[in-house]
Design a protein around this motif. Structure first.
Motif, PDB file in Angstrom:
ATOM      1  N   PRO A   1     -39.963  44.678 -38.133  1.00  0.00           N
ATOM      2  CA  PRO A   1     -40.033  43.207 -38.144  1.00  0.00           C
ATOM      3  C   PRO A   1     -41.031  42.671 -39.167  1.00  0.00           C
ATOM      4  N   GLU A   2     -42.090  43.406 -39.400  1.00  0.00           N
ATOM      5  CA  GLU A   2     -43.091  42.937 -40.363  1.00  0.00           C
ATOM      6  C   GLU A   2     -42.619  43.048 -41.812  1.00  0.00           C
TER       7      GLU A   2
ATOM      8  N   GLY B   1     -35.192  35.182 -55.470  1.00  0.00           N
ATOM      9  CA  GLY B   1     -35.541  35.717 -54.161  1.00  0.00           C
ATOM     10  C   GLY B   1     -34.337  35.898 -53.259  1.00  0.00           C
ATOM     11  N   THR B   2     -34.449  36.866 -52.366  1.00  0.00           N
ATOM     12  CA  THR B   2     -33.411  37.104 -51.371  1.00  0.00           C
ATOM     13  C   THR B   2     -34.091  37.355 -50.030  1.00  0.00           C
ATOM     14  N   GLN B   3     -33.555  36.734 -48.989  1.00  0.00           N
ATOM     15  CA  GLN B   3     -34.185  36.801 -47.663  1.00  0.00           C
ATOM     16  C   GLN B   3     -33.826  38.105 -46.967  1.00  0.00           C
ATOM     17  N   VAL B   4     -34.833  38.763 -46.434  1.00  0.00           N
ATOM     18  CA  VAL B   4     -34.645  39.928 -45.570  1.00  0.00           C
ATOM     19  C   VAL B   4     -35.266  39.593 -44.222  1.00  0.00           C
TER      20      VAL B   4
ATOM     21  N   VAL C   1     -31.038  42.442 -40.346  1.00  0.00           N
ATOM     22  CA  VAL C   1     -30.868  43.823 -39.903  1.00  0.00           C
ATOM     23  C   VAL C   1     -31.767  44.065 -38.695  1.00  0.00           C
ATOM     24  N   GLN C   2     -31.343  44.959 -37.819  1.00  0.00           N
ATOM     25  CA  GLN C   2     -32.153  45.291 -36.647  1.00  0.00           C
ATOM     26  C   GLN C   2     -33.284  46.239 -37.030  1.00  0.00           C
TER      27      GLN C   2
ATOM     28  N   ARG D   1     -30.236  47.635 -48.831  1.00  0.00           N
ATOM     29  CA  ARG D   1     -30.457  47.967 -50.234  1.00  0.00           C
ATOM     30  C   ARG D   1     -30.409  46.683 -51.048  1.00  0.00           C
ATOM     31  N   LEU D   2     -31.499  46.405 -51.742  1.00  0.00           N
ATOM     32  CA  LEU D   2     -31.575  45.249 -52.618  1.00  0.00           C
ATOM     33  C   LEU D   2     -31.309  45.682 -54.052  1.00  0.00           C
TER      34      LEU D   2
END
Length: 115
Positions: A87-88, A108-111, A12-13, A19-20
């Protein structure tokens, strides 16, 4: 055995939203607490948002006002609405659940927050 499965990560920008969701399944007796943690490359895993016993919530200072945790006890799910992403915030996000004195973790899921 308890399984936690996360979904909803992605790219995402900055300024965007994601939403997780996390669903618990298996031998569930009584989940006392559920929450979200994250781990960025080269850093330790840190708490993002959790439900404490009694239903109160706890947020990391870095996400207060931007992230909202919610829970559906009937469905044994917990979600994390993430707005105004930075970004952080880039990390692998993990769901966890506390049940009968044991902490369970999802895979886990990458963001990734990037232009």
């Amino acid at each position: 055995q308890v399984q936690l499965v996360e979904s909803g990560g992605g790219l995402v920008q900055p300024g965007g939203s994601l939403r997780l969701s996390c669903a618990a399944s298996g031998s569930i007796f009584r989940i006392v607490g559920m929450g979200w943690y994250r781990q960025a490359p080269g850093k330790q895993r840190e708490m993002v948002a959790t439900f404490l016993s009694g239903g109160s919530t706890n947020y990391a200072d870095s996400v207060k006002g931007r992230f909202t945790i919610s829970r559906d006890n009937a469905k044994n799910t917990v979600s994390l609405q993430m707005n105004s992403l930075k970004p952080e915030d880039t990390a692998v996000y993990y769901c966890n659940a506390l049940m009968s004195g044991t902490v369970y973790w999802g895979q886990g899921t990458q963001v990734t927050v990037s232009l």
